[in-house]
Design an enzyme around this catalytic site. Structure first.
Site, short mmCIF file in Angstrom:
data_model
loop_
_atom_site.label_atom_id
_atom_site.label_comp_id
_atom_site.label_asym_id
_atom_site.label_seq_id
_atom_site.Cartn_x
_atom_site.Cartn_y
_atom_site.Cartn_z
CB CYS A 11 -9.99 -28.34 9.34
SG CYS A 11 -10.78 -26.82 9.86
CB CYS A 59 -12.14 -26.99 6.44
SG CYS A 59 -10.74 -25.87 6.22
CB CYS A 62 -7.23 -25.33 6.54
SG CYS A 62 -7.66 -25.44 8.28
CG ASP A 80 -0.25 0.13 2.52
OD1 ASP A 80 0.99 0.21 2.53
OD2 ASP A 80 -0.93 0.19 3.54
CG ASP A 109 -6.58 -5.24 1.36
OD1 ASP A 109 -7.15 -4.43 0.63
OD2 ASP A 109 -6.23 -4.97 2.53
CG HIS A 128 -10.28 -22.48 9.69
ND1 HIS A 128 -10.74 -23.54 8.93
CD2 HIS A 128 -11.32 -21.61 9.81
CE1 HIS A 128 -12.02 -23.33 8.63
NE2 HIS A 128 -12.40 -22.17 9.16
ZN ZN Z 1 -9.94 -25.35 8.30
#
Ligand code: ZN
Length: 376
Positions: free
Chosen positions: A314, A309, A311, A89, A271, A340
């Site tokens: 998870c 999920c 990730c 930025d 963002d 996550h």
């Molecule tokens: Zn997750």
């Protein structure tokens, strides 16, 4: 270079080609303010959770460790071990929201550092020089982020100055990119549309900056206190006046539902600090809405944060365990929740892109909004 792959109504599916690789859009940029995602998430983790672009903050890196230090160490990519695109930025937003004793002049802004109170000057040239030292892929123009609401005469004057600042940014960036020892001599520049909630000012400004042939265009000054409906209204107003062959970036937005609404209005880049900030407090996004892992009802819950999920949190850990980590003030709690939440956002964008590719975005959007209803 932006390549529009598909357009259906206002929804756009594209590719943005940069010196650090191709960005598939719509995209969510993961915010690493001080060259790191808050919550002990590394650049190796970011690859695991599907992050395409990392965003870093010019104001913060200028103060600490200093952009000249980063330049001496080979630029931000090398410094933080990230070889994919980085957007920085301009520093403007932090100067206006964090720094003390601001004084805005035609040449730029005088302010004091929020760390040690030191007086600092930043104008368009300084912002471009700092971003050039960092060597980011995409630099943002230096602008004034106007408060909402603001009086009309103030907004008119500020936007006119932002146009003059943009011209100076462009000239300075061209000069820096032509130097023989520039960290990234193919650095790109995005302009930022301002105008608070005055539609005619927003439109005139969008028309003016569209003529300047920048690499991309952002809609700034939103998510600063206006309602969601006002925000969507401004996006609807501005997007038709921005060039179709350049990416459109909605700065600092937002909730998953805001992202879906903005994609349906033609936005390509996003963002937001929300997923990481929420994660650090145990607030996690799931397909049934947002939940707070601190709640007592998760004490014996042996399910993952979000069933299905993929990730890293998870796959291996339960809600009960992560809740325990928060209660015990273990850092791992934050790390798992931030991983996550960022995965959730990056995966949402991937699902959005797939839905556009398969001509079912509207249906996808409706289903998601219904499943998150009132909570996400
Ligand atoms: Zn997750």
């Amino acid at each position: 270079m932006y390549k529009l792959l598909k357009k259906s109504g206002k929804v756009r599916r594209g590719e943005f080609h940069t010196p650090h690789g191709v960005i598939q859009t719509p995209v969510f940029m993961n915010v690493g303010t001080l060259a790191a995602i808050k919550g002990a998430v590394s650049s190796m983790d970011l690859k695991d959770i599907g992050c395409q672009v990392e965003l870093s903050n010019t104001y913060h890196l200028h103060l600490r460790p200093g952009d000249k230090v980063v330049r001496k160490l080979g630029g931000l990519h090398k410094f933080m071990n990230w070889d994919r695109p980085i957007l920085t930025d301009s520093g403007g937003f932090q100067v206006f929201s964090l720094a003390g004793l601001r004084k805005i002049k035609e040449e730029g802004v005088y302010f004091s550092s929020h760390i040690d109170g030191k007086r600092i000057f930043m104008g368009p040239e300084e912002s471009m020089q700092i971003q050039s030292n960092l060597g980011s892929t995409i630099a943002m123009a230096f602008d004034e982020c106007i408060e909402i609401p603001s009086p009309r005469d103030y907004v008119e004057k500020s936007v006119a100055r932002t146009v003059r600042w943009l011209e100076r940014c462009k000239t300075e960036m061209d000069r820096l990119n032509a130097l023989p020892d520039t960290v990234n001599n193919k650095q790109m520049l995005f302009g930022i549309n301002q105008g608070a909630t005055y539609k005619d000012i927003r439109i005139e400004h969008a028309k003016t900056i569209s003529k300047m042939d920048l690499d991309g265009y952002a809609i700034g000054g939103l998510a600063v206190g206006e309602t969601h409906e006002e925000m969507y209204d401004i996006i609807d107003t501005v997007v038709p006046y921005l060039p179709e062959d350049k990416p459109i970036y909605l700065m600092g937005v937002g909730l998953p539902s805001n992202i879906l609404e903005a994609v349906s209005r033609g936005v390509d880049f996003f963002d937001c600090v929300l997923p990481a900030r929420n994660g650090r407090h145990g607030h996690v996004f799931t397909n049934e809405g947002k939940i707070n892992l601190m709640n007592a009802k998760f004490e014996l819950d042996d399910r993952p944060i979000d069933e299905g999920c993929q990730c890293p949190a998870c796959k291996d850990y339960t809600r009960a365990y992560i809740r325990h980590l928060f209660k015990a003030k273990e850092m791992l709690a934050m790390r798992l929740c931030v991983l996550h939440n960022l995965y959730f956002y990056n995966k949402l964008m991937e699902d959005i892109r797939n839905a556009i590719d398969n001509d079912c975005f509207e249906e996808f959007k409706r289903e998601k909004l219904e499943s998150w209803q009132g909570r996400a």
